[in-house]
Motif scaffolding. Structure first.
Motif, PDB file in Angstrom:
ATOM      1  N   ASP A   1      15.556   6.006  -4.742  1.00 27.91           N
ATOM      2  CA  ASP A   1      15.243   4.956  -3.769  1.00 27.91           C
ATOM      3  C   ASP A   1      13.737   4.749  -3.667  1.00 27.91           C
ATOM      4  OD1 ASP A   1      17.931   4.748  -3.208  1.00 27.91           O
ATOM      5  OD2 ASP A   1      17.827   5.881  -1.329  1.00 27.91           O
ATOM      6  N   VAL A   2      13.370   3.634  -3.053  1.00 27.29           N
ATOM      7  CA  VAL A   2      12.000   3.387  -2.630  1.00 27.29           C
ATOM      8  C   VAL A   2      12.076   2.836  -1.206  1.00 27.29           C
ATOM      9  CG1 VAL A   2      11.934   1.049  -3.626  1.00 27.29           C
ATOM     10  CG2 VAL A   2       9.800   2.265  -3.162  1.00 27.29           C
ATOM     11  N   ILE A   3      11.145   3.242  -0.353  1.00 25.51           N
ATOM     12  CA  ILE A   3      11.134   2.813   1.048  1.00 25.51           C
ATOM     13  C   ILE A   3       9.929   1.909   1.264  1.00 25.51           C
ATOM     14  CG2 ILE A   3      10.934   3.567   3.449  1.00 25.51           C
ATOM     15  CD1 ILE A   3      12.112   6.290   2.488  1.00 25.51           C
ATOM     16  N   CYS A   4      10.159   0.790   1.941  1.00 18.75           N
ATOM     17  CA  CYS A   4       9.063  -0.108   2.288  1.00 18.75           C
ATOM     18  C   CYS A   4       9.144  -0.431   3.772  1.00 18.75           C
ATOM     19  CB  CYS A   4       9.131  -1.400   1.472  1.00 18.75           C
ATOM     20  SG  CYS A   4       7.764  -2.542   1.797  1.00 18.75           S
ATOM     21  N   VAL A   5       8.058  -0.167   4.511  1.00 18.85           N
ATOM     22  CA  VAL A   5       7.962  -0.608   5.903  1.00 18.85           C
ATOM     23  C   VAL A   5       7.153  -1.898   5.893  1.00 18.85           C
ATOM     24  CG1 VAL A   5       8.219   1.692   6.857  1.00 18.85           C
ATOM     25  CG2 VAL A   5       5.944   0.856   6.354  1.00 18.85           C
ATOM     26  N   MET A   6       7.633  -2.911   6.638  1.00 17.20           N
ATOM     27  CA  MET A   6       7.092  -4.252   6.458  1.00 17.20           C
ATOM     28  C   MET A   6       6.969  -4.979   7.788  1.00 17.20           C
ATOM     29  SD  MET A   6       8.800  -7.321   4.159  1.00 17.20           S
ATOM     30  CE  MET A   6       8.725  -6.408   2.621  1.00 17.20           C
ATOM     31  N   GLY A   7       5.849  -5.665   7.964  1.00 18.35           N
ATOM     32  CA  GLY A   7       5.648  -6.477   9.156  1.00 18.35           C
ATOM     33  C   GLY A   7       4.185  -6.492   9.546  1.00 18.35           C
ATOM     34  N   ALA A   8       3.799  -7.449  10.392  1.00 22.55           N
ATOM     35  CA  ALA A   8       2.403  -7.617  10.787  1.00 22.55           C
ATOM     36  C   ALA A   8       2.067  -6.890  12.081  1.00 22.55           C
ATOM     37  CB  ALA A   8       2.086  -9.109  10.937  1.00 22.55           C
ATOM     38  N   GLY A   9       3.017  -6.146  12.642  1.00 20.28           N
ATOM     39  CA  GLY A   9       2.770  -5.410  13.877  1.00 20.28           C
ATOM     40  C   GLY A   9       2.389  -3.971  13.602  1.00 20.28           C
ATOM     41  N   ASP A  10       3.052  -3.036  14.297  1.00 23.48           N
ATOM     42  CA  ASP A  10       2.710  -1.618  14.166  1.00 23.48           C
ATOM     43  C   ASP A  10       3.795  -0.805  13.461  1.00 23.48           C
ATOM     44  OD1 ASP A  10       4.547  -1.874  16.204  1.00 23.48           O
ATOM     45  OD2 ASP A  10       3.458  -0.655  17.656  1.00 23.48           O
ATOM     46  N   VAL A  11       4.613  -1.476  12.642  1.00 28.03           N
ATOM     47  CA  VAL A  11       5.707  -0.799  11.949  1.00 28.03           C
ATOM     48  C   VAL A  11       5.212   0.233  10.941  1.00 28.03           C
ATOM     49  CG1 VAL A  11       5.934  -2.489  10.068  1.00 28.03           C
ATOM     50  CG2 VAL A  11       7.956  -1.219  10.844  1.00 28.03           C
ATOM     51  N   ARG A  12       3.955   0.161  10.572  1.00 28.82           N
ATOM     52  CA  ARG A  12       3.381   1.167   9.674  1.00 28.82           C
ATOM     53  C   ARG A  12       3.621   2.573  10.210  1.00 28.82           C
ATOM     54  NH1 ARG A  12      -1.218   1.219   6.024  1.00 28.82           N
ATOM     55  NH2 ARG A  12      -2.288   3.231   5.987  1.00 28.82           N
ATOM     56  N   LYS A  13       3.720   2.713  11.539  1.00 27.97           N
ATOM     57  CA  LYS A  13       3.940   4.018  12.151  1.00 27.97           C
ATOM     58  C   LYS A  13       5.211   4.675  11.627  1.00 27.97           C
ATOM     59  CE  LYS A  13       1.499   2.802  16.424  1.00 27.97           C
ATOM     60  NZ  LYS A  13       1.666   2.526  17.874  1.00 27.97           N
TER      61      LYS A  13
ATOM     62  N   GLY B   1       6.436   4.369   8.601  1.00 23.49           N
ATOM     63  CA  GLY B   1       6.072   4.944   7.301  1.00 23.49           C
ATOM     64  C   GLY B   1       5.278   6.223   7.435  1.00 23.49           C
ATOM     65  N   GLU B   2       4.361   6.245   8.396  1.00 18.06           N
ATOM     66  CA  GLU B   2       3.562   7.455   8.613  1.00 18.06           C
ATOM     67  C   GLU B   2       4.433   8.617   9.085  1.00 18.06           C
ATOM     68  OE1 GLU B   2       0.671   5.843  11.245  1.00 18.06           O
ATOM     69  OE2 GLU B   2      -0.663   5.194   9.640  1.00 18.06           O
ATOM     70  N   MET B   3       5.439   8.323   9.901  1.00 17.51           N
ATOM     71  CA  MET B   3       6.378   9.374  10.302  1.00 17.51           C
ATOM     72  C   MET B   3       7.114   9.929   9.092  1.00 17.51           C
ATOM     73  SD  MET B   3       8.169   7.695  13.642  1.00 17.51           S
ATOM     74  CE  MET B   3       7.220   7.199  15.096  1.00 17.51           C
TER      75      MET B   3
ATOM     76  N   GLU C   1       0.847  -1.191   0.000  1.00 15.56           N
ATOM     77  CA  GLU C   1       0.000   0.000   0.000  1.00 15.56           C
ATOM     78  C   GLU C   1       0.889   1.249   0.000  1.00 15.56           C
ATOM     79  OE1 GLU C   1      -3.159   2.278   2.991  1.00 15.56           O
ATOM     80  OE2 GLU C   1      -2.437   0.266   3.471  1.00 15.56           O
ATOM     81  N   ARG C   2       0.669   2.116  -0.941  1.00 14.09           N
ATOM     82  CA  ARG C   2       1.460   3.343  -1.024  1.00 14.09           C
ATOM     83  C   ARG C   2       0.961   4.343   0.017  1.00 14.09           C
ATOM     84  NH1 ARG C   2       4.350   6.177  -6.013  1.00 14.09           N
ATOM     85  NH2 ARG C   2       4.684   8.248  -5.151  1.00 14.09           N
ATOM     86  N   LEU C   3       1.842   4.721   0.931  1.00 15.62           N
ATOM     87  CA  LEU C   3       1.483   5.665   1.987  1.00 15.62           C
ATOM     88  C   LEU C   3       1.665   7.109   1.568  1.00 15.62           C
ATOM     89  CD1 LEU C   3       3.055   3.996   5.167  1.00 15.62           C
ATOM     90  CD2 LEU C   3       0.685   3.927   4.395  1.00 15.62           C
ATOM     91  N   GLY C   4       2.592   7.357   0.670  1.00 13.13           N
ATOM     92  CA  GLY C   4       2.904   8.730   0.256  1.00 13.13           C
ATOM     93  C   GLY C   4       4.360   8.825  -0.134  1.00 13.13           C
ATOM     94  N   GLU C   5       4.973   9.985   0.106  1.00  9.60           N
ATOM     95  CA  GLU C   5       6.363  10.206  -0.274  1.00  9.60           C
ATOM     96  C   GLU C   5       7.126  10.881   0.852  1.00  9.60           C
ATOM     97  OE1 GLU C   5       6.579  12.435  -3.855  1.00  9.60           O
ATOM     98  OE2 GLU C   5       5.933  10.760  -5.132  1.00  9.60           O
ATOM     99  N   TYR C   6       8.422  10.607   0.912  1.00 13.69           N
ATOM    100  CA  TYR C   6       9.349  11.338   1.765  1.00 13.69           C
ATOM    101  C   TYR C   6      10.396  11.973   0.859  1.00 13.69           C
ATOM    102  CZ  TYR C   6      13.482  12.243   4.548  1.00 13.69           C
ATOM    103  OH  TYR C   6      14.594  12.846   5.100  1.00 13.69           O
ATOM    104  N   ASN C   7      10.392  13.293   0.760  1.00 12.62           N
ATOM    105  CA  ASN C   7      11.325  14.017  -0.118  1.00 12.62           C
ATOM    106  C   ASN C   7      11.311  13.460  -1.537  1.00 12.62           C
ATOM    107  OD1 ASN C   7      12.079  15.724   1.924  1.00 12.62           O
ATOM    108  ND2 ASN C   7      14.083  14.794   2.284  1.00 12.62           N
ATOM    109  N   GLY C   8      10.104  13.144  -2.031  1.00 12.27           N
ATOM    110  CA  GLY C   8       9.971  12.626  -3.387  1.00 12.27           C
ATOM    111  C   GLY C   8      10.208  11.136  -3.515  1.00 12.27           C
TER     112      GLY C   8
END
Length: 481
Positions: free
Chosen positions: A461-473, A475-477, A347-354
Motif C-alpha cells: 500500500d501507499v498512504i496519502c494525507v490530502m487537503g489544505a487544512g491541518d490533515v498533515r497531522k 500523516g505525522e501520527m 511530500e514524503r513524510l516517512g513510513e508506517y510499518n514500511g
C-alpha cells in the motif's frame, strides 16, 4: 498615507494574520528592507517561529493595544472588515492595506515581474521557475509552499542578469543587467482569491488553467474568467502573456481578451497549436521527460523528477515563462532537473510499518484526480487516501465532483471539513461524502482516523494525507513524528 510610503525603512507596520504563508513572506521581505515589522495571529506555527527568530515580534493574540506604535496595518485576505483588529485600526485612524497591495508595491521596484496564476499548480510552477531563474541570476521569489532551494517561501534576491520585458516601461535585452537603482527579477505566485493578483505589476503573466473555485467570493465561472482577464490586461505592451493551449478555461480566457491573447500570447502545451511544445515524450515511474520546442525550433530537453502529467504541464509553463523572460534553454534544463518539489505537494513524510506516507495540498476535485494519478503511476501501489475537505462553500459547490474524484482511491478515510474562514449555517459534514462513497470511513478526530488507517494498511500500500487544512497531522501520527 500611500502604500509605497508605508513600506519605507523606519516605518512601523503591523500585519494581521502574520503566520499565513504569503503574510509571513511579506513580513520577511519588509524586515529585510528595514521596516519595523510586528504582527498577530490566532495560533503559533512554523512561520511565526521563523519570523520570531528573525526578530519580528509575533503576538498570538488580538488586542488593540498591539497597534499603539503602528504607522499602518496590512491584513490577510481572510481578515475582513468585521475583524476586531481591523475595527481597532480604523478607530485609531490607521491606514489599512491589503496584503496584495503591499506585494504589488514591492513588485513595482523590479524590472522583470514574473507572475504565475491559475486555479491549480501555482506553487509548483513558481518553484520550478525559481529553480530556472536561479541558474542564471539572483531573483526574488515568493510562493505558497516551502521550496528547499530557498529554505522557505521567500527569497530576497538582488540585481541579476536575467533578461526579458521591463516593468519600468522600456525594452531590455536578454542578458542585460538591471539599472543600479532597480532590482532585476521577482517571481510571484499570484492568487485569484479576492482578486489579489490585480495589485501586481506583471511583465510576464502565466495562466496555467482556469476552473471553478473560490465560489465563496466569485459569483460564478463567468466572473472568474473576468478576473483572470483583468490580470492578463495588467501586462504592458512590451510584456508577455503565457497561456495553456490545452486548457479549455485558457481558451475561454483568450476569447475574453478580445483577440489580444490569441495574437500575442505565448501558448504552451502538447498539441500542434502550441508555441512552446513538448515533443518526444517519455514517461518512467510517472515522471516525464521531453524535448521543448519554441516557435518550431529546439529550445531545451526537460527531465523531471516529480511525477504526473500535471507536472509536465507545470514544467512547460515554467519553460514558456523562462523563454519569454529571455532565459537560456540550459537554465531551463538544469533548473527543472534539480527541482524535487515543494512542501505539501506529494511530500514524503516517512513510513508506517514500511508503507510510504505522503502529504499533499490538493483540495479541489481536479487536484485530487491529478495527485492520485501521479501517485499511482509513481508507485503502482494500492492507495489509502486520507482526505480533509477545505471550506464548506467549496465542498457544497463541487460536491458531486468530489464524490467522483475521491472514488478514485482504493480506500478512503474522511476527516471533518476544515472551516478556514467560514461558518457552517447548513451543518454540512464530511459524513455526507461518506454516505455517497461506498466503503469510505469518516471520523471526527484525527486520532480515530489514524487508527482506522492502521487497521487497513498493509504491504504493497501507499498512504496519502490530502487537503489544505491541518490533515498533515494524521500523516505525522502515522510516521511517528
Amino acid at each position: 498615507m500611500e502604500i509605497q510610503d508605508a513600506l519605507q525603512p523606519g516605518k512601523q507596520v503591523f500585519l494581521i494574520g502574520v503566520g499565513g504563508v504569503s503574510m509571513a513572506s511579506l513580513a520577511e521581505a519588509l524586515h529585510a528592507r528595514g521596516v519595523s515589522v510586528s504582527g498577530s495571529d490566532r495560533q503559533e506555527g512554523a512561520a511565526a517561529r521563523r519570523l520570531a527568530a528573525l526578530g519580528v515580534a509575533v503576538h498570538i493574540a488580538e488586542a488593540p493595544e498591539l497597534l499603539s506604535s503602528a504607522d499602518c496595518v496590512i491584513r490577510t485576505a481572510a481578515a475582513r472588515d468585521g475583524h476586531p483588529m481591523i475595527a481597532a485600526a480604523r478607530e485609531r485612524g490607521l491606514p489599512v492595506f491589503e496584503r496584495a497591495e503591499a506585494w504589488g508595491a514591492l513588485s513595482a521596484e523590479y524590472r522583470h515581474v514574473l507572475c504565475v496564476a491559475g486555479t491549480h499548480g501555482k506553487t509548483t510552477t513558481t518553484g520550478m521557475l525559481a529553480h530556472i531563474a536561479m541558474q542564471c541570476g539572483d531573483p526574488a521569489v515568493m510562493l505558497g509552499g516551502d521550496l528547499p532551494l530557498i529554505g522557505g517561501t521567500y527569497r530576497a534576491g538582488g540585481p541579476s542578469s536575467v533578461g526579458g520585458p521591463s516593468s519600468a516601461g522600456g525594452p531590455s535585452s536578454a542578458g542585460g543587467p538591471s539599472s543600479p537603482e532597480q532590482n532585476s527579477t521577482i517571481i510571484l505566485e499570484s492568487c485569484e482569491y479576492h482578486n489579489s493578483y490585480h495589485y501586481f505589476r506583471p511583465t510576464v503573466a502565466v495562466v496555467l488553467n482556469v476552473g471553478e473555485d473560490h465560489l465563496d467570493f466569485f459569483r460564478d465561472y463567468d466572473e472568474i474568467l473576468d478576473s483572470f482577464a483583468r490580470f492578463c490586461e495588467l501586462v504592458p505592451e512590451n510584456g508577455q502573456i503565457v497561456l495553456n493551449a490545452d486548457d479549455p478555461g485558457c481558451e475561454a480566457l483568450a476569447d475574453r481578451l478580445e483577440g489580444r491573447a490569441r495574437g500575442t500570447a505565448l501558448r504552451f502545451g502538447f498539441g500542434e497549436g502550441a508555441d512552446v511544445r513538448a515533443r518526444d515524450v517519455y514517461v518512467e515511474n510517472g515522471c516525464y521527460s521531453f524535448d521543448v520546442y519554441s516557435g518550431g525550433a529546439p529550445y531545451t530537453r526537460v527531465v523531471l523528477t516529480v511525477p504526473g502529467r500535471h507536472n509536465a504541464y507545470n514544467a512547460l509553463a515554467a519553460a514558456a515563462a523562462a523563454r519569454a523572460a529571455g532565459m537560456p534553454g540550459d537554465a531551463v534544463r538544469g533548473g527543472l532537473l534539480s527541482f524535487t518539489g515543494t512542501g505539501r505537494r506529494l511530500e514524503r513524510l516517512g513510513e508506517y510499518n514500511g508503507i510510504p506516507v505522503y502529504d499533499d495540498y490538493a483540495h479541489h476535485p481536479a487536484e485530487v484526480r491529478a495527485t492520485l494519478d501521479a501517485l499511482r503511476a509513481m508507485t503502482g501501489r494500492r492507495i489509502l487516501l486520507v482526505f480533509q475537505p477545505h471550506t464548506y462553500t467549496r465542498t457544497q459547490a463541487l460536491f458531486d465532483d468530489f464524490v467522483q474524484a475521491l472514488g478514485g482511491a482504493d480506500a478512503l478515510f474522511l476527516a471533518e471539513i476544515y472551516a478556514a474562514r467560514e461558518d457552517n449555517p447548513e451543518g454540512l459534514s464530511s459524513a455526507r461524502l461518506r454516505d455517497q462513497i461506498p466503503g469510505s470511513v469518516f471520523a471526527g478526530d484525527f486520532e480515530t482516523l489514524a487508527e482506522e488507517v492502521r487497521k487497513q494498511a498493509g504491504p504493497g500500500d501507499v498512504i496519502c494525507v490530502m487537503g489544505a487544512g491541518d490533515v498533515r497531522k494524521v500523516g505525522e501520527m502515522l510516521v511517528g513524528r
